[in-house]
Design a protein around this motif. Structure first.
Motif, PDB file in Angstrom:
ATOM      1  N   THR A 168      41.186  47.202  38.190  1.00  0.00           N
ATOM      2  CA  THR A 168      41.409  47.771  36.854  1.00  0.00           C
ATOM      3  C   THR A 168      42.678  47.186  36.234  1.00  0.00           C
ATOM      4  O   THR A 168      42.701  46.828  35.054  1.00  0.00           O
ATOM      5  N   PHE A 169      43.716  47.064  37.052  1.00  0.00           N
ATOM      6  CA  PHE A 169      44.986  46.538  36.541  1.00  0.00           C
ATOM      7  C   PHE A 169      44.811  45.100  36.036  1.00  0.00           C
ATOM      8  O   PHE A 169      45.298  44.739  34.965  1.00  0.00           O
ATOM      9  N   ILE A 170      44.098  44.306  36.821  1.00  0.00           N
ATOM     10  CA  ILE A 170      43.901  42.899  36.429  1.00  0.00           C
ATOM     11  C   ILE A 170      43.036  42.824  35.168  1.00  0.00           C
ATOM     12  O   ILE A 170      43.310  42.037  34.248  1.00  0.00           O
ATOM     13  N   GLU A 171      42.007  43.653  35.103  1.00  0.00           N
ATOM     14  CA  GLU A 171      41.132  43.642  33.919  1.00  0.00           C
ATOM     15  C   GLU A 171      41.906  44.033  32.663  1.00  0.00           C
ATOM     16  O   GLU A 171      41.727  43.437  31.592  1.00  0.00           O
ATOM     17  N   ARG A 172      42.775  45.026  32.831  1.00  0.00           N
ATOM     18  CA  ARG A 172      43.575  45.448  31.663  1.00  0.00           C
ATOM     19  C   ARG A 172      44.495  44.322  31.198  1.00  0.00           C
ATOM     20  O   ARG A 172      44.689  44.127  30.002  1.00  0.00           O
ATOM     21  N   ALA A 173      45.081  43.627  32.171  1.00  0.00           N
ATOM     22  CA  ALA A 173      45.964  42.516  31.799  1.00  0.00           C
ATOM     23  C   ALA A 173      45.179  41.442  31.048  1.00  0.00           C
ATOM     24  O   ALA A 173      45.697  40.818  30.117  1.00  0.00           O
ATOM     25  N   ARG A 174      43.949  41.258  31.440  1.00  0.00           N
ATOM     26  CA  ARG A 174      43.115  40.245  30.775  1.00  0.00           C
ATOM     27  C   ARG A 174      42.759  40.702  29.358  1.00  0.00           C
ATOM     28  O   ARG A 174      42.873  39.934  28.405  1.00  0.00           O
ATOM     29  N   LEU A 175      42.358  41.954  29.238  1.00  0.00           N
ATOM     30  CA  LEU A 175      41.927  42.452  27.936  1.00  0.00           C
ATOM     31  C   LEU A 175      43.117  42.654  26.988  1.00  0.00           C
ATOM     32  O   LEU A 175      43.024  42.382  25.796  1.00  0.00           O
ATOM     33  N   ARG A 176      44.215  43.122  27.549  1.00  0.00           N
ATOM     34  CA  ARG A 176      45.366  43.457  26.701  1.00  0.00           C
ATOM     35  C   ARG A 176      46.188  42.217  26.337  1.00  0.00           C
ATOM     36  O   ARG A 176      46.558  42.016  25.191  1.00  0.00           O
ATOM     37  N   ASP A 177      46.465  41.390  27.371  1.00  0.00           N
ATOM     38  CA  ASP A 177      47.389  40.275  27.156  1.00  0.00           C
ATOM     39  C   ASP A 177      46.689  38.924  27.070  1.00  0.00           C
ATOM     40  O   ASP A 177      47.337  37.903  26.851  1.00  0.00           O
ATOM     41  N   GLY A 178      45.413  38.913  27.307  1.00  0.00           N
ATOM     42  CA  GLY A 178      44.701  37.637  27.248  1.00  0.00           C
ATOM     43  C   GLY A 178      44.901  36.782  28.486  1.00  0.00           C
ATOM     44  O   GLY A 178      44.546  35.595  28.489  1.00  0.00           O
ATOM     45  N   ALA A 179      45.470  37.372  29.544  1.00  0.00           N
ATOM     46  CA  ALA A 179      45.675  36.595  30.774  1.00  0.00           C
ATOM     47  C   ALA A 179      44.309  36.251  31.378  1.00  0.00           C
ATOM     48  O   ALA A 179      43.441  37.111  31.499  1.00  0.00           O
TER      49      ALA A 179
ATOM     50  N   ALA B   5      43.465  32.415  36.854  1.00  0.00           N
ATOM     51  CA  ALA B   5      43.896  32.919  38.168  1.00  0.00           C
ATOM     52  C   ALA B   5      42.787  33.780  38.743  1.00  0.00           C
ATOM     53  O   ALA B   5      42.308  34.708  38.084  1.00  0.00           O
ATOM     54  N   TYR B   6      42.359  33.434  39.929  1.00  0.00           N
ATOM     55  CA  TYR B   6      41.388  34.257  40.643  1.00  0.00           C
ATOM     56  C   TYR B   6      42.103  34.929  41.818  1.00  0.00           C
ATOM     57  O   TYR B   6      42.634  34.247  42.694  1.00  0.00           O
ATOM     58  N   PHE B   7      42.095  36.240  41.789  1.00  0.00           N
ATOM     59  CA  PHE B   7      42.752  37.007  42.838  1.00  0.00           C
ATOM     60  C   PHE B   7      41.704  37.452  43.865  1.00  0.00           C
ATOM     61  O   PHE B   7      40.683  38.025  43.488  1.00  0.00           O
ATOM     62  N   LEU B   8      41.975  37.180  45.111  1.00  0.00           N
ATOM     63  CA  LEU B   8      41.068  37.619  46.180  1.00  0.00           C
ATOM     64  C   LEU B   8      41.695  38.822  46.899  1.00  0.00           C
ATOM     65  O   LEU B   8      42.916  38.947  46.952  1.00  0.00           O
ATOM     66  N   ALA B   9      40.849  39.661  47.448  1.00  0.00           N
ATOM     67  CA  ALA B   9      41.358  40.846  48.150  1.00  0.00           C
ATOM     68  C   ALA B   9      41.732  40.500  49.585  1.00  0.00           C
ATOM     69  O   ALA B   9      41.048  39.707  50.241  1.00  0.00           O
ATOM     70  N   GLY B  10      42.811  41.099  50.045  1.00  0.00           N
ATOM     71  CA  GLY B  10      43.197  40.972  51.453  1.00  0.00           C
ATOM     72  C   GLY B  10      43.114  42.327  52.130  1.00  0.00           C
ATOM     73  O   GLY B  10      42.867  43.346  51.465  1.00  0.00           O
TER      74      GLY B  10
END
Lengths: 391, 178
Positions: free
Chosen positions: A154-165, A128-133
């Motif tokens: 930061t929130f997205i990075e944490r989700a990636r590092l913590r949950d592997g998303a 999933a690539y999130f773009l800014a609006g």
């Protein structure tokens, strides 16, 4: 000297404004057959303006999650990509950790990230690539807006590092892009932060961004190019100037036609961006698709001009809806909640599908039992409302 | 914005008559004046917002941004319209006529100017909207300040004979002519 005349678009706008619901009909289309997974190499999902409610209460998210799982389970690893086209959290982006609004924001963004954390999506590394609006910048031009976006990143990075998303904010903070993501030998994603352009960018940085965009297209080779951004290339929605004359006593209409609203596509800043990218497209070749959100509707528009992308897809009805008018080249327009998917077939064809949920299932009540029933019904009612072969 | 507010406030004071008003039969023109002022102020607000976007690149995010300081002309318009209506219904009528005429002229002139000198499609609309605001303000001001036709016979009548109230206010100033 320019001739004083009412342009055709103004004529159409006035016609629409005066006639209310009597829009000119769109060209008839023949629905494409449901794609066979054996014939599909890759799928890119497009959804935008997703931050206006708790995703668990929006059946459109359930339908999208189901589709991502469906395709991830049937395609190769890394073959499913989700582009979330900005306005991830309404109305003011992500609040800081110690703000009372943070918990709501984290639920909204967290459940968007969960679209790629289903069993099949995780196993096949759906990304999933999130773009800014503009709302992710809090609609602000100052440091506060960038801070809000940094919390999102930061929130997205944490989700990636913590949950592997497999989730990223792209382009990242302080990087207006374009970010280039090559997907195999056939597809190049070029991700632009158009909200940065309108709200934050200074001229020198803007020039550098355009140079990078030029390079991204020049080096694409034989790949099909999808340019994705929060703001669409063109639109027949309110931000494109198609506002009812009678709504809000005509004030919104006059402001829109006069180019006084920054987030409208006829503001000077956006026109400057569009003119620049048209010159690049003309020089380096037209991308297959320009995908954007911003408008809370689903639109498919075909272009023939040398500086235009071959297609525009507006997919910004992830959590809000608004009316759609008509514009030149428009093949489909709907004010329904939904999303789109672009299917790259093994035979070289590229098909686009728009999926929507009926209005009755836009938002479900939060009570657990009712929510389950409503979501199940909404999921069952979600259907492909338009399809077209892009290539 | 503060300088514009100052100008608008001065304009309000300039057109607001200072003379005492009769207590009766003025409420209706005052209400009409407030309504007309609301509309005129609304036009002026939109005109200012479009002008700032066009010349200062100060855009608004949406219609909600018309509230606050951007909406000051509405408040001023209501106050001015009500004041003129209360003190002098005839001047209100002239002000409205002048404002409408000025606005029409401004729309036409602005549209043509925007089309000729502008470099984008929104410029003709922007010109028309800015012209509407300028024309309206100028026309309303001229209409309100234009000398009233007076009965020469009553000019010398003492105010006391009229119940202590003047029929009109004459503002005189000298213009050097070479």
């Amino acid at each position: 000297m320019r001739r004083v005349a009412l342009g055709p678009e103004l004529g159409v706008a006035l016609l629409l404004a005066g006639c209310g619901s009597s829009l000119p009909p769109l060209p008839a289309s023949t629905p494409l057959p449901e794609p066979d997974p054996d014939e599909v190499e890759r799928v890119v999902f497009l959804i935008g303006d997703t931050g206006n409610g708790i995703p668990a209460q929006l059946p459109v998210f359930s339908a999208l999650g189901r589709d991502i799982e469906h395709w991830a389970a049937r395609l190769d690893t890394g073959a499913v990509t989700l582009l979330v086209l900005g306005d991830l959290i309404y109305p003011d982006g992500m609040h800081p950790h110690d703000d009372p609004e943070f918990s709501r924001d984290s639920i909204i963004l967290g459940q968007q990230i969960e679209l790629v954390t289903g069993p099949a999506a995780m196993a096949r590394e759906a990304r999933a690539y999130f773009l800014a609006g503009n709302h992710d910048y809090m609609q602000e031009t100052d440091e506060e807006g960038r801070l809000r976006l940094s919390y999102t990143q930061t929130f997205i990075e944490r989700a990636r590092l913590r949950d592997g998303a497999q989730a990223w904010l792209l382009p990242g903070l302080h990087e207006p892009g374009p970010t280039v993501v090559d997907m195999g030998e056939r597809l190049r994603l070029v991700l632009l932060d158009t909200a940065w352009w309108l709200l934050v960018g200074e001229q020198q940085e803007k020039n550098r961004m355009l140079i990078r965009l030029d390079a991204a297209l020049a080096t694409a080779g034989d790949r099909d190019v999808i340019v994705a951004a929060h703001h669409p290339y063109t639109s027949a929605g309110p931000h494109g100037g198609y506002v009812s004359l009678w709504k809000m006593l005509g004030i919104r209409y006059v402001l829109a036609r006069s180019g006084a609203i920054l987030q409208d596509l006829n503001s000077e800043q956006y026109r400057e961006l569009r003119l620049a990218i048209e010159q690049i497209f003309e020089r380096r070749g037209r991308p297959l698709l320009f995908a954007g959100g911003h408008e809370h509707s689903l639109q498919v528009i075909r272009h023939y001009a040398p500086g235009a992308p071959r297609w525009t897809a507006v997919s910004g009805s992830g959590s809000k809806i608004s009316a759609v008018g008509r514009t030149e080249g428009m093949l489909f327009g709907s004010g329904q909640m939904g999303y789109m998917s672009v299917h790259f077939r093994r035979d070289g064809h590229v098909d686009l599908f728009a999926t929507a949920v009926p209005e009755a299932y836009n938002v479900c009540p939060p009570e657990p039992t009712t929510l389950r029933e409503c979501t199940a019904a909404g999921l069952a009612a979600a259907e492909v409302v338009y399809s077209v072969r892009l290539k | 914005m503060s300088s514009r507010l100052s100008v608008l406030t001065l304009a309000t004071l300039a057109v607001a008559p200072m003379a005492p008003a009769p207590a009766h039969a003025q409420a209706v023109p005052a209400v009409i004046g407030a309504g007309v002022g609301l509309l005129g102020g609304g036009v002026a607000t939109i005109s200012l917002v479009v002008g700032r976007a066009r010349w200062e690149s100060e855009y608004i995010g949406g219609v909600e941004d018309l509230m606050g300081l951007n909406g000051a002309p509405v408040v001023i318009g209501i106050a001015t319209g009500a004041a003129i209506g209360f003190w002098d219904g005839d001047r209100l009528r002239r002000s409205v006529l002048g404002g409408v005429g000025g606005m029409a002229l401004g729309i036409g002139t602005g549209w043509v100017a925007g089309t000729i000198f502008g470099d984008r499609r929104a410029d003709n609309w922007a010109g028309a909207v800015i012209g509407a605001g300028m024309g309206l303000a100028a026309g309303a001001l001229v209409g309100a300040l234009w000398p009233l036709d007076e009965d020469p016979a009553s000019l010398g009548e003492p105010a006391a004979a009229l119940g202590g109230r003047p029929r009109g206010i004459r503002v005189g100033f000298q213009v050097p002519v070479r």
